[in-house]
Enzyme design. Structure first.
Site, PDB file in Angstrom:
ATOM      1  N   TYR A 145       0.699  -1.389  -0.186  1.00  0.00           N
ATOM      2  CA  TYR A 145      -0.066  -0.115   0.038  1.00  0.00           C
ATOM      3  C   TYR A 145       1.291   0.994   0.183  1.00  0.00           C
ATOM      4  O   TYR A 145       2.311   1.112   0.684  1.00  0.00           O
ATOM      5  CB  TYR A 145      -0.722  -0.457   1.204  1.00  0.00           C
ATOM      6  CG  TYR A 145      -1.677   0.905   1.019  1.00  0.00           C
ATOM      7  CD1 TYR A 145      -2.824   1.549   0.066  1.00  0.00           C
ATOM      8  CD2 TYR A 145      -1.289   1.999   2.702  1.00  0.00           C
ATOM      9  CE1 TYR A 145      -3.855   2.676   0.700  1.00  0.00           C
ATOM     10  CE2 TYR A 145      -2.412   3.226   2.490  1.00  0.00           C
ATOM     11  CZ  TYR A 145      -3.290   2.778   1.983  1.00  0.00           C
ATOM     12  OH  TYR A 145      -4.117   4.775   1.790  1.00  0.00           O
ATOM     13  N   ASP A 240       9.286   3.418  -0.089  1.00  0.00           N
ATOM     14  CA  ASP A 240       8.548   3.724   0.674  1.00  0.00           C
ATOM     15  C   ASP A 240       8.713   3.391   2.046  1.00  0.00           C
ATOM     16  O   ASP A 240       8.356   2.567   2.226  1.00  0.00           O
ATOM     17  CB  ASP A 240       6.770   2.714   0.074  1.00  0.00           C
ATOM     18  CG  ASP A 240       5.474   3.854   0.997  1.00  0.00           C
ATOM     19  OD1 ASP A 240       6.206   4.330   2.087  1.00  0.00           O
ATOM     20  OD2 ASP A 240       4.556   3.450   0.605  1.00  0.00           O
ATOM     21  N   LYS A 268       4.459   8.703   8.509  1.00  0.00           N
ATOM     22  CA  LYS A 268       3.969   8.110  10.510  1.00  0.00           C
ATOM     23  C   LYS A 268       5.315   8.316  11.316  1.00  0.00           C
ATOM     24  O   LYS A 268       4.560   9.864  11.683  1.00  0.00           O
ATOM     25  CB  LYS A 268       4.082   6.608  10.120  1.00  0.00           C
ATOM     26  CG  LYS A 268       2.507   6.739   9.057  1.00  0.00           C
ATOM     27  CD  LYS A 268       2.375   4.874   9.026  1.00  0.00           C
ATOM     28  CE  LYS A 268       0.968   4.566   8.096  1.00  0.00           C
ATOM     29  NZ  LYS A 268       0.934   4.151   7.567  1.00  0.00           N
TER      30      LYS A 268
HETATM   31  C1  LIG Z   1       0.558   5.071   5.637  1.00  0.00           C
HETATM   32  C2  LIG Z   1       1.167   4.382   4.701  1.00  0.00           C
HETATM   33  C3  LIG Z   1       0.977   5.538   3.155  1.00  0.00           C
HETATM   34  C4  LIG Z   1      -0.158   6.438   3.551  1.00  0.00           C
HETATM   35  O1  LIG Z   1       0.551   7.794   4.354  1.00  0.00           O
HETATM   36  P1  LIG Z   1      -0.755   8.378   4.727  1.00  0.00           P
HETATM   37  O2  LIG Z   1      -0.377   9.147   5.855  1.00  0.00           O
HETATM   38  O3  LIG Z   1      -2.614   7.646   5.261  1.00  0.00           O
HETATM   39  O4  LIG Z   1      -1.554   8.994   3.379  1.00  0.00           O
HETATM   40  C5  LIG Z   1       2.299   4.973   2.171  1.00  0.00           C
HETATM   41  N1  LIG Z   1       2.622   3.875   2.047  1.00  0.00           N
HETATM   42  C6  LIG Z   1       2.885   2.966   3.666  1.00  0.00           C
HETATM   43  C7  LIG Z   1       4.191   1.900   3.459  1.00  0.00           C
HETATM   44  C8  LIG Z   1       2.189   3.248   4.431  1.00  0.00           C
HETATM   45  O5  LIG Z   1       2.180   2.279   5.466  1.00  0.00           O
END
Ligand SMILES: *Cc1c(COP(=O)(O)O)cnc(C)c1O
Length: 427
Positions: A145, A240, A268
């Protein structure tokens, strides 16, 4: 039903004015009966719901709270920043401090741009990758994701997996066609896609440790293999690390696997619970960004000083020597305890850990891909998870999410969790 009367009343009221009653789909607890707990308070490792019930929290705002809820030093930093003004939309010292910290922590990062969400970070990083390479196609992995930008909602995990909606309506087929999805941990399939679309791949984006299909670790050599493929084919490698950054290790998982991506996205933990995210990488790539270059990206709230105060305080607490090793040892203790309890009952359970992230699947063989994760026993997961909630342990309300640990979790929380798990496994 998990939710008490006050939670239910508040959620019913919310459903009238918010679609599904939530501002992010997985919060709706669809797989656990559709009545989420409404949370009113958090302190350290614990959260409290509207009915006054307390839970050891392994969701931690979906990862950001590396030091638990309302850590006094984080709260104080936010208060001090707020007193000086909530935002300016102008350069401030905090953003340069955060950028310098990130570039020091991540050897692959010469420069970094701050944004407000992980979605913004990945979306912008891929625009930049396309700008820098002059190519259009993106490769991602099934079950990874990367936020909810149109072209990334293809075979995405997390909330999409929970809703059995591997794709989204409203995404033009023409956008989705620019994204090629391959199985995680499958170098051969990835190489074939690179060959088939020779000279057209702008970037490969991946969660170096997959945390949005449950927790799935990369096979040894997999990430190095991807690095080689990207280099061979002139594509950029984008890690990511929105979830893994400053969770699996200081900096991110790239320091554990010793692979240097061209671009990295963060989020995060670097916001400590407030909206901060980032993307960065090699200087010559970042030079394509406006105002230096022609690749546009902007944000009213980007680099917000109050959000940065929370993020910087969160990171300063993690910068102490030995922090990640200490926390990881505690997580290992928890996992060994859970494994023992399951083994004693002959329950097939796959547990995994990456620093302060952990996860489990009810499966009798190791989970290496999204297909493996989907094949795990989600009925067992549901029974287990409901029993854990009833005994005061707050886990992600989906079998396709990672669990998180914070420095506010201690021996007492491990004991509480194992006692709960003992009852839950009996169910
Ligand atoms: C949470 C997450 C996102 C998206 O971040 P948001 O702040 O919710 O838009 C993208 N990539 C990864 C790997 C994530 O865990």
């Amino acid at each position: 039903m998990l939710a008490g009367p006050r939670s239910r009343r508040l959620f019913t009221a919310a459903k009238r004015v918010i679609p599904g009653g939530v501002n992010s789909p997985v919060r709706a607890f669809k797989r656990l009966g559709g009545q989420p707990l409404v949370l009113v308070k958090g302190a350290g490792a614990w959260v409290e719901d509207a009915d006054g019930r307390r839970y050891v929290d392994y969701v931690l705002s979906w990862g950001p709270l590396l030091h638990g809820h309302a850590h006094p030093q984080v709260v104080k930093a936010v208060q001090r920043a707020a007193e000086r003004g909530l935002g300016f939309g102008a350069p401030t010292p905090a953003e340069a401090e955060m950028a310098a910290l990130l570039c020091r922590a991540l050897p692959s990062m010469d420069q970094v741009r701050l944004v407000s969400s992980g979605t913004e970070a990945t979306m912008s990083a891929l625009r930049l990758a396309r700008a820098a390479t002059g190519r259009d196609l993106i490769i991602k992995c099934d079950g990874c994701y990367h936020g909810h930008a149109d072209h990334l909602l293809v075979a995405a995990g997390s909330g999409c997996a929970t809703l059995n909606q591997p794709d989204s309506t409203g995404v033009p087929a023409a956008f989705a066609a620019l994204t090629l999805s391959v199985p995680y941990n499958d170098l051969k399939a990835t190489e074939q896609v690179f060959r088939r679309h020779r000279g057209r791949i702008a970037a490969l984006i991946i969660e170096p440790v997959a945390g949005n299909m449950g927790l799935v670790l990369p096979d040894p050599g997999y990430l190095a293999g991807l690095r080689k493929l990207c280099t061979t084919h002139g594509a950029l490698l984008v890690f990511d690390e929105v979830m893994t950054g400053f969770r699996t290790a200081w900096g991110g998982y790239q320091r554990v696997c010793d692979v240097r991506p061209d671009l990295t996205t963060l989020g995060k933990v670097i916001g400590g619970g407030l909206p901060v995210a980032a993307y960065g990488g090699r200087r010559e790539i970042m030079a394509h960004l406006a105002p230096l270059g022609g690749c546009y990206q902007a944000g009213t709230l980007s680099g917000n000083p109050v959000a940065l105060a929370a993020g910087l305080a969160n990171l300063r607490l993690a910068a102490k020597s030995g922090f990640y090793g200490r926390q990881a040892r505690q997580v290992t203790k928890l996992i060994v305890g859970l494994r023992d309890l399951a083994n004693r009952r002959g329950i097939p359970l796959q547990l995994s850990q990456a620093g302060t992230m952990w996860g489990f699947f009810f499966s009798d063989h190791p989970v290496r891909s999204f297909a493996d994760a989907l094949a795990s026993d989600t009925q067992r997961w549901k029974t287990f998870c409901l029993a854990m909630f009833r005994q005061g342990v707050y886990l992600a309300p989906s079998p396709f999410e990672a669990a998180f640990w914070s420095s506010a979790h201690h021996e007492a929380e491990i004991r509480h969790t194992l006692a709960a798990a003992s009852v839950a496994f009996d169910r």
